[in-house]
Design a protein around this motif. Structure first.
Motif, PDB file in Angstrom:
ATOM      1  N   LYS A 195     -54.154  63.734-106.389  1.00 26.94           N
ATOM      2  CA  LYS A 195     -53.871  62.689-107.167  1.00 26.94           C
ATOM      3  C   LYS A 195     -54.861  61.533-106.670  1.00 26.94           C
ATOM      4  CE  LYS A 195     -48.971  63.902-107.948  1.00 26.94           C
ATOM      5  NZ  LYS A 195     -47.709  63.466-107.632  1.00 26.94           N
ATOM      6  N   LEU A 196     -55.788  61.562-105.647  1.00 26.81           N
ATOM      7  CA  LEU A 196     -56.399  60.562-105.209  1.00 26.81           C
ATOM      8  C   LEU A 196     -57.326  60.220-106.084  1.00 26.81           C
ATOM      9  CD1 LEU A 196     -56.784  61.399-101.280  1.00 26.81           C
ATOM     10  CD2 LEU A 196     -55.536  59.400-102.539  1.00 26.81           C
ATOM     11  N   THR A 197     -57.608  61.305-106.937  1.00 30.01           N
ATOM     12  CA  THR A 197     -58.916  61.104-107.997  1.00 30.01           C
ATOM     13  C   THR A 197     -58.356  59.841-109.093  1.00 30.01           C
ATOM     14  OG1 THR A 197     -57.773  62.783-109.340  1.00 30.01           O
ATOM     15  CG2 THR A 197     -59.829  63.390-108.295  1.00 30.01           C
ATOM     16  N   HIS A 198     -57.100  59.471-108.946  1.00 25.89           N
ATOM     17  CA  HIS A 198     -56.735  58.243-109.805  1.00 25.89           C
ATOM     18  C   HIS A 198     -57.716  56.995-109.440  1.00 25.89           C
ATOM     19  CE1 HIS A 198     -54.351  56.909-106.170  1.00 25.89           C
ATOM     20  NE2 HIS A 198     -54.477  55.921-106.841  1.00 25.89           N
ATOM     21  N   ALA A 199     -58.098  56.904-108.154  1.00 17.01           N
ATOM     22  CA  ALA A 199     -59.113  55.747-107.801  1.00 17.01           C
ATOM     23  C   ALA A 199     -60.411  55.682-108.961  1.00 17.01           C
ATOM     24  CB  ALA A 199     -59.750  56.015-106.543  1.00 17.01           C
ATOM     25  N   VAL A 200     -60.668  56.711-109.525  1.00 22.07           N
ATOM     26  CA  VAL A 200     -61.872  56.957-110.497  1.00 22.07           C
ATOM     27  C   VAL A 200     -61.458  57.102-112.063  1.00 22.07           C
ATOM     28  CG1 VAL A 200     -63.846  57.847-111.365  1.00 22.07           C
ATOM     29  CG2 VAL A 200     -63.390  57.763-108.784  1.00 22.07           C
ATOM     30  N   THR A 201     -60.481  57.872-112.031  1.00 24.16           N
ATOM     31  CA  THR A 201     -60.051  58.411-113.473  1.00 24.16           C
ATOM     32  C   THR A 201     -59.029  57.251-114.067  1.00 24.16           C
ATOM     33  OG1 THR A 201     -58.072  59.676-112.508  1.00 24.16           O
ATOM     34  CG2 THR A 201     -60.193  61.036-113.034  1.00 24.16           C
ATOM     35  N   LEU A 202     -58.526  56.313-113.131  1.00 22.42           N
ATOM     36  CA  LEU A 202     -57.565  55.449-113.730  1.00 22.42           C
ATOM     37  C   LEU A 202     -58.326  54.553-114.762  1.00 22.42           C
ATOM     38  CD1 LEU A 202     -55.651  52.747-112.353  1.00 22.42           C
ATOM     39  CD2 LEU A 202     -57.771  52.361-111.282  1.00 22.42           C
ATOM     40  N   PHE A 203     -59.620  54.381-114.416  1.00 20.35           N
ATOM     41  CA  PHE A 203     -60.363  53.313-115.360  1.00 20.35           C
ATOM     42  C   PHE A 203     -60.404  54.017-116.772  1.00 20.35           C
ATOM     43  CE2 PHE A 203     -61.229  51.793-110.929  1.00 20.35           C
ATOM     44  CZ  PHE A 203     -60.693  50.708-111.224  1.00 20.35           C
ATOM     45  N   PHE A 204     -60.870  55.362-116.770  1.00 15.40           N
ATOM     46  CA  PHE A 204     -61.166  55.974-118.061  1.00 15.40           C
ATOM     47  C   PHE A 204     -59.923  55.950-118.729  1.00 15.40           C
ATOM     48  CE2 PHE A 204     -64.116  58.685-114.975  1.00 15.40           C
ATOM     49  CZ  PHE A 204     -65.045  57.859-115.141  1.00 15.40           C
ATOM     50  N   SER A 205     -58.725  56.421-118.004  1.00 15.59           N
ATOM     51  CA  SER A 205     -57.607  56.829-118.774  1.00 15.59           C
ATOM     52  C   SER A 205     -56.971  55.465-119.340  1.00 15.59           C
ATOM     53  CB  SER A 205     -56.620  57.432-117.960  1.00 15.59           C
ATOM     54  OG  SER A 205     -56.143  56.959-116.673  1.00 15.59           O
ATOM     55  N   ARG A 206     -57.060  54.429-118.417  1.00 15.38           N
ATOM     56  CA  ARG A 206     -56.783  53.047-119.385  1.00 15.38           C
ATOM     57  C   ARG A 206     -57.570  52.697-120.523  1.00 15.38           C
ATOM     58  NH1 ARG A 206     -55.808  48.878-114.236  1.00 15.38           N
ATOM     59  NH2 ARG A 206     -53.876  49.832-113.223  1.00 15.38           N
ATOM     60  N   TRP A 207     -58.852  53.021-120.340  1.00 13.44           N
ATOM     61  CA  TRP A 207     -59.797  52.554-121.252  1.00 13.44           C
ATOM     62  C   TRP A 207     -59.330  53.456-122.605  1.00 13.44           C
ATOM     63  CZ3 TRP A 207     -63.288  54.729-124.475  1.00 13.44           C
ATOM     64  CH2 TRP A 207     -64.329  53.829-125.230  1.00 13.44           C
ATOM     65  N   TYR A 208     -59.102  54.374-122.510  1.00 13.06           N
ATOM     66  CA  TYR A 208     -58.822  55.460-123.495  1.00 13.06           C
ATOM     67  C   TYR A 208     -57.665  54.966-124.060  1.00 13.06           C
ATOM     68  CZ  TYR A 208     -61.883  59.367-124.018  1.00 13.06           C
ATOM     69  OH  TYR A 208     -63.057  60.267-124.616  1.00 13.06           O
ATOM     70  N   ASN A 209     -56.720  54.545-123.411  1.00 14.62           N
ATOM     71  CA  ASN A 209     -55.308  54.124-123.877  1.00 14.62           C
ATOM     72  C   ASN A 209     -55.410  52.791-124.759  1.00 14.62           C
ATOM     73  OD1 ASN A 209     -53.199  55.966-123.101  1.00 14.62           O
ATOM     74  ND2 ASN A 209     -53.198  54.775-120.963  1.00 14.62           N
ATOM     75  N   GLY A 210     -56.170  51.918-124.355  1.00 17.11           N
ATOM     76  CA  GLY A 210     -56.452  50.675-125.147  1.00 17.11           C
ATOM     77  C   GLY A 210     -57.471  50.893-126.263  1.00 17.11           C
TER      78      GLY A 210
END
Lengths: 220, 365
Positions: A195-210
């Motif tokens: 789950k530590l990948t969230h440190a990177v993927t968090l930004f992509f997924s937030r961007w996609y949501n927006g």
């Protein structure tokens, strides 16, 4: 193996293996996610969504609404404290900046060691509180899987060993420095597969949501 | 050779006063972190110690250890103590040459069999013994023979203690330390490139006083001298804490005497007495003169990723390894992505559309 040989191994071959696995794993993971693609949006777009995407990256740092904030205050505070603590310890300690400088080619100003030391103690305590909360809260405990605990250990160990190395606790510094670097090597090697990948993927997924939210609705 | 005279007698013959002798004993006690009550004991032991035979063998070395020992002391009491030890064989310091030297060595070994102290500087080539021979005898053979009759062995300098510079990657001669060859004798490592002279004499004095080897660390070094970390004892440590570092050897930070960590100082992983005892009769030491510690008393100090690269940087080219990881990750990632897409497309193709009629049919039957 003497302490010096151990330190030499973790600073050389050990770190090489860990960084290859880290970069390999992260590239693989991110490419796989992106190549999955998304279904074509057949509806008329309200806007391109790009701007909203970036806005969401920022806005999600805060809470969604007042009610949720109040209910999850503990998670908010402890989460923020230990994430900021990790940031300070990783990126604002001189020896670490020297490490980044060695392969990035540039550095940045550091904080005095005493401040980083203080932040590290706060972070360690916060991480312990978070673990205690996870174990004692029935809902959280029910939702937790083995990986959650593995990830906690992976995060906690480099902080603890770094603190021990700085204060020369229990073992000679050469051993402690080697153990500290080894703990980071293990963290790096397992990072892409947890789950530590969230440190990177968090930004992509937030961007996609927006982005998707921005496209929906009726143009004014 | 007068082996029968005691150290006390010999010192008096050389004009050393009782006061001077006791002063040396007190210094030795404090160096070894012993309580003041041990001073009379050291004095008594040294006073009555028989002049021990010392054999010094030099193998793959640069003579720096001998230079350090002889040059740094204009006649101090340590040097005289050293003089009164019967140094029966030392290539560099002996007046004799040729067969006389070999004879002196064999005589001393025979006469003091089982009692002499063997001091070794330099590493031993085992890749091919011909890399270093003395009178046609390989270093390996000479060491094994001399070690047989030794009471104890003192490895002087990092080469003898850990292999040192000859052992540095790629180690063309197959150089090893004394302790890699001799397993059945007590060995004490007095490492350093070169070691601090008072550390050598201090270890010898301790051996003479107590008749046994001092307490040692995991690397076989006497804890009294190698128990302290350079970084912990460094007078520049407060600058490290404050985050004040010299970035180059001639910037403002360097002039102000700030911490040398960024310039590659290996003080944090080095255990030696430089920061407290200093060099040249306590005048200065490397960090005080503005150069970071090289870590010369540690094994493999030559291969610790460069003298001028800071300790926290990797010893490998991390950008290169990361690039390899990136290339491999990209290749496998694209392949995995393509496979996933194929699977998705195949599933879409094979998907059978269910109409309302099918469902009705299903419900009836």
């Amino acid at each position: 193996m003497t302490s010096v040989e151990f330190l030499q191994w973790v600073r050389g071959p050990g770190l090489a293996i860990a960084s290859i696995i880290f970069v390999f794993g992260m590239t693989l993971k991110v490419l796989e996610i992106f190549m999955l693609g998304r279904k074509k949006n057949l509806a008329e777009l309200r806007s391109s969504g790009v701007k909203e995407g970036f806005r969401t990256i920022i806005t999600r740092f805060g809470a969604v609404d007042r009610f949720t904030t109040r209910r999850t205050m503990f998670t908010h505070i402890t989460g923020w404290v230990f994430h900021v603590g990790l940031f300070v310890a990783i990126f604002l300690l001189t020896p670490h900046i020297e490490l980044f400088k060695s392969f990035l080619g540039f550095g940045w100003p550091a904080l005095p060691t005493a401040i980083v030391d203080f932040v590290t103690v706060i972070t360690l305590i916060t991480l312990l509180i978070i673990l205690f909360h996870r174990i004692t809260n029935p809902v959280l405990r029910y939702l937790s899987v083995g990986e959650d605990y593995v990830v906690w250990v992976l995060t906690f160990l480099p902080m603890l060993t770094g603190y021990m190395a700085y204060h020369h606790l229990f073992f000679p510094y050469t051993w402690l420095l080697g153990i500290h670097i080894l703990s980071v090597c293990i963290l790096m090697a397992l990072f892409p597969f947890t789950k530590l990948t969230h440190a990177v993927t968090l930004f992509f997924s937030r961007w996609y949501n927006g982005y998707m939210g921005g496209q929906k609705g009726v143009k004014q | 050779m007068a082996y029968d005279k005691t150290l006390g007698e010999l010192l008096r013959e050389q004009g050393i006063t009782r006061r001077g002798f006791l002063k040396f004993c007190a210094t030795t006690a404090s160096m070894m972190a012993l309580s003041p009550s041990m001073v009379p004991k050291i004095a008594a032991a040294l006073e009555n110690a028989k002049r021990p035979s010392v054999i010094w063998l030099s193998f793959q070395e640069c003579t720096g250890c001998t230079e350090s020992l002889t040059r740094s002391h204009s006649p101090t009491i340590e040097k005289l103590i050293f003089d009164v030890i019967s140094l029966d064989h030392h290539h560099t310091l002996m007046a004799a040459s040729g067969y006389g030297v070999d004879e002196a060595l064999h005589d001393a070994m025979k006469e003091n069999y089982g009692k002499y102290l063997l001091l070794v500087d330099g590493s031993i080539p085992v890749g091919n013994p011909a890399y270093s021979t003395i009178s046609g005898v390989s270093n390996l053979d000479q060491l094994t023979e001399a070690a047989k009759g030794a009471a104890a062995i003192v490895s002087i300098g990092t080469c003898a203690a850990f292999g040192g510079i000859p052992h540095a990657n790629p180690n063309p001669t197959g150089a090893v330390a004394v302790s890699d060859i001799i397993k059945d004798k007590p060995i004490i490592n007095v490492s350093g490139c070169p070691p601090i002279p008072v550390v050598i004499t201090g270890v010898l004095a301790q051996f003479l006083t107590f008749g046994k080897l001092p307490e040692m660390d995991e690397l076989g070094r006497p804890k009294a001298f190698f128990g302290q970390n350079i970084h912990d004892r460094c007078y520049r440590r407060p600058f490290y804490e404050r985050g004040q570092f010299a970035e180059t050897f001639d910037d403002e930070g360097a002039k102000k005497g700030w911490c040398l960590f960024k310039l590659g100082c290996k003080g944090p992983v080095t255990y030696n007495a430089c920061a407290t005892m200093k060099w040249n009769e306590g005048t200065s030491w490397p960090v005080e003169s503005g150069h970071g510690c090289l870590g010369c008393s540690e094994p493999n100090f030559w291969d610790m990723g460069g003298f001028y690269n800071s300790l926290s940087t990797p010893t490998i080219d991390i950008a290169k390894t990361a690039a390899a990881g990136l290339a491999a990750g990209a290749a496998v990632g694209v392949a995995a992505g393509a496979l996933n897409r194929r699977k998705k497309n195949k599933a879409a193709r094979e998907h059978e559309t269910v109409t309302i009629n099918d469902l009705e049919k299903g419900a009836k039957s």
